[in-house]
Motif scaffolding. Structure first.
Motif, PDB file in Angstrom:
ATOM      1  N   MET A  37      -9.407   4.272  -2.752  1.00 23.37           N
ATOM      2  CA  MET A  37      -9.567   5.635  -2.231  1.00 23.37           C
ATOM      3  C   MET A  37      -8.542   6.543  -2.902  1.00 23.37           C
ATOM      4  N   ILE A  52      -3.205  -0.832  -6.954  1.00 23.54           N
ATOM      5  CA  ILE A  52      -2.828  -0.735  -8.369  1.00 23.54           C
ATOM      6  C   ILE A  52      -2.199   0.633  -8.628  1.00 23.54           C
ATOM      7  N   SER A  85       0.852  -1.190   0.000  1.00 18.54           N
ATOM      8  CA  SER A  85       0.000   0.000   0.000  1.00 18.54           C
ATOM      9  C   SER A  85       0.882   1.231   0.000  1.00 18.54           C
ATOM     10  N   ARG A  86       0.498   2.270  -0.719  1.00 18.31           N
ATOM     11  CA  ARG A  86       1.299   3.501  -0.722  1.00 18.31           C
ATOM     12  C   ARG A  86       0.637   4.611   0.094  1.00 18.31           C
ATOM     13  N   THR A  87      -0.678   4.683   0.038  1.00 13.36           N
ATOM     14  CA  THR A  87      -1.341   5.769   0.784  1.00 13.36           C
ATOM     15  C   THR A  87      -2.326   5.212   1.825  1.00 13.36           C
ATOM     16  N   LYS A 147      -0.565   2.467 -12.228  1.00 13.63           N
ATOM     17  CA  LYS A 147      -0.269   2.316 -13.667  1.00 13.63           C
ATOM     18  C   LYS A 147      -0.654   0.919 -14.150  1.00 13.63           C
ATOM     19  N   SER A 148      -1.865   0.506 -13.769  1.00 10.01           N
ATOM     20  CA  SER A 148      -2.440  -0.758 -14.244  1.00 10.01           C
ATOM     21  C   SER A 148      -1.642  -1.995 -13.827  1.00 10.01           C
ATOM     22  N   THR A 195     -10.283   2.439 -10.630  1.00 15.92           N
ATOM     23  CA  THR A 195     -11.098   2.242 -11.835  1.00 15.92           C
ATOM     24  C   THR A 195     -12.491   1.721 -11.475  1.00 15.92           C
ATOM     25  N   SER A 254      -4.839   2.941   1.879  1.00 17.65           N
ATOM     26  CA  SER A 254      -6.198   2.400   1.716  1.00 17.65           C
ATOM     27  C   SER A 254      -6.195   0.875   1.591  1.00 17.65           C
ATOM     28  N   THR A 255      -5.180   0.320   0.952  1.00 17.11           N
ATOM     29  CA  THR A 255      -5.095  -1.140   0.844  1.00 17.11           C
ATOM     30  C   THR A 255      -4.760  -1.756   2.209  1.00 17.11           C
TER      31      THR A 255
HETATM   32  C1  LIG Z   1       0.292   7.441  -9.189  1.00 16.43           C
HETATM   33  C2  LIG Z   1      -0.951   6.603  -9.106  1.00 16.43           C
HETATM   34  C3  LIG Z   1      -1.265   5.757 -10.142  1.00 16.43           C
HETATM   35  C4  LIG Z   1      -2.454   5.002 -10.091  1.00 16.43           C
HETATM   36  N1  LIG Z   1      -2.755   4.198 -11.138  1.00 16.43           N
HETATM   37  C5  LIG Z   1      -3.954   3.564 -11.152  1.00 16.43           C
HETATM   38  C6  LIG Z   1      -4.340   2.802 -12.286  1.00 16.43           C
HETATM   39  O1  LIG Z   1      -3.603   2.644 -13.268  1.00 16.43           O
HETATM   40  N2  LIG Z   1      -5.569   2.229 -12.264  1.00 16.43           N
HETATM   41  C7  LIG Z   1      -6.428   2.363 -11.197  1.00 16.43           C
HETATM   42  O2  LIG Z   1      -7.530   1.836 -11.241  1.00 16.43           O
HETATM   43  N3  LIG Z   1      -6.059   3.039 -10.073  1.00 16.43           N
HETATM   44  C8  LIG Z   1      -4.855   3.659 -10.044  1.00 16.43           C
HETATM   45  N4  LIG Z   1      -4.493   4.370  -8.942  1.00 16.43           N
HETATM   46  C9  LIG Z   1      -5.410   4.458  -7.809  1.00 16.43           C
HETATM   47  C10 LIG Z   1      -5.011   3.565  -6.650  1.00 16.43           C
HETATM   48  O3  LIG Z   1      -4.978   2.201  -7.007  1.00 16.43           O
HETATM   49  C11 LIG Z   1      -6.010   3.783  -5.501  1.00 16.43           C
HETATM   50  O4  LIG Z   1      -5.962   5.137  -5.119  1.00 16.43           O
HETATM   51  C12 LIG Z   1      -5.740   2.871  -4.314  1.00 16.43           C
HETATM   52  O5  LIG Z   1      -6.820   2.956  -3.397  1.00 16.43           O
HETATM   53  C13 LIG Z   1      -4.445   3.273  -3.625  1.00 16.43           C
HETATM   54  O6  LIG Z   1      -4.134   2.316  -2.653  1.00 16.43           O
HETATM   55  P1  LIG Z   1      -3.165   2.659  -1.417  1.00 16.43           P
HETATM   56  O7  LIG Z   1      -3.830   3.771  -0.639  1.00 16.43           O
HETATM   57  O8  LIG Z   1      -3.113   1.382  -0.663  1.00 16.43           O
HETATM   58  O9  LIG Z   1      -1.838   3.064  -1.981  1.00 16.43           O
HETATM   59  C14 LIG Z   1      -3.303   5.098  -8.960  1.00 16.43           C
HETATM   60  C15 LIG Z   1      -2.961   5.934  -7.909  1.00 16.43           C
HETATM   61  C16 LIG Z   1      -1.796   6.685  -7.976  1.00 16.43           C
HETATM   62  C17 LIG Z   1      -1.474   7.609  -6.844  1.00 16.43           C
END
Ligand SMILES: Cc1cc2nc3c(=O)[nH]c(=O)nc-3n(C[C@H](O)[C@H](O)[C@H](O)COP(=O)(O)O)c2cc1C
Length: 185
Positions: free
Chosen positions: A137, A69, A11-13, A71-72, A102, A15-16
């Motif tokens: 999120m 996810i 997870s980066r932010t 960049k897909s 998505t 939500s996961t």
């Molecule tokens: C730089 C970046 C690229 C992303 N690319 C995609 C993507 O290609 N497809 C998608 O559906 N969501 C994409 N997302 C959305 C993330 O998957 C979504 O915000 C997810 O909840 C983030 O999870 P995290 O909070 O655990 O990091 C992207 C988010 C960021 C910040």
């Protein structure tokens, strides 16, 4: 004998990570002591850990692994985790989950098979018994301002992806419930 389930995430932010917490909570409802029988799993207990913190899979009888996810694709550290433990994971019940934005688009459900395809490289390494695909999120306050996030910010500004918290806690709970018999092994 104590049987442990690992719920691990990339997870980066955050939500996961919170989705992983919710899955862990469903597997060990607070009303039940950790040692009680749940869904056929004796003395269930759950560890919820970021993938980088996992050192030994031999402690676990089953694994639930999930990634955000970007960049897909699954996050690189998540693919790395699966690759590193590939041979062990082939011999344990495994479930996987994916969190992306998505599926939060107004017509997001029609992209479910596309999102499932993004996980194909991981499915090439291991064979999960079940896969959960969840809307995530988008909180710009949690995103660093850099080249990596710039294009994504632009697509949000153009209205392609929606901001906000779109996690469907009921869907996450229902999926986690469905895992109990499978993870019993
Ligand atoms: C730089 C970046 C690229 C992303 N690319 C995609 C993507 O290609 N497809 C998608 O559906 N969501 C994409 N997302 C959305 C993330 O998957 C979504 O915000 C997810 O909840 C983030 O999870 P995290 O909070 O655990 O990091 C992207 C988010 C960021 C910040």
């Amino acid at each position: 004998m104590s049987k442990k389930i690992l719920v691990t995430y990339a997870s980066r932010t955050g939500s996961t990570a919170e989705v992983a917490e919710a899955i862990g909570k469903t597997l060990t409802p607070p009303s039940l002591p950790a040692s009680s029988r749940a869904g056929g799993i004796e003395a269930l207990s759950v560890d919820i850990l970021p993938m980088q913190a996992v050192k030994d899979l031999s402690l676990y009888q089953a694994v639930i692994a999930g990634s955000a996810i970007r960049k897909s694709k699954w996050l690189p550290e998540a693919v790395q985790f699966i690759r590193a433990y590939q041979s062990t994971l082939r011999h344990k019940p495994l479930a996987m989950f994916t969190v992306c934005i998505t599926l939060a688009m107004p017509n997001g459900e029609q992209y479910r098979s596309t999102v499932a395809e993004w996980v194909a490289p991981v499915r090439g390494l291991v064979t999960p018994l079940s896969e959960g695909l969840f809307a995530g999120m988008l909180d710009f306050n949690k995103l660093p301002f850099n080249w990596d996030t710039l294009m994504f910010r632009a697509s949000v500004a153009f209205g392609i992806f929606p901001r906000g918290d779109h996690r469907d806690w009921n869907a996450i709970h229902v999926w986690a419930e469905s895992l109990k018999p499978m993870l019993a092994g």
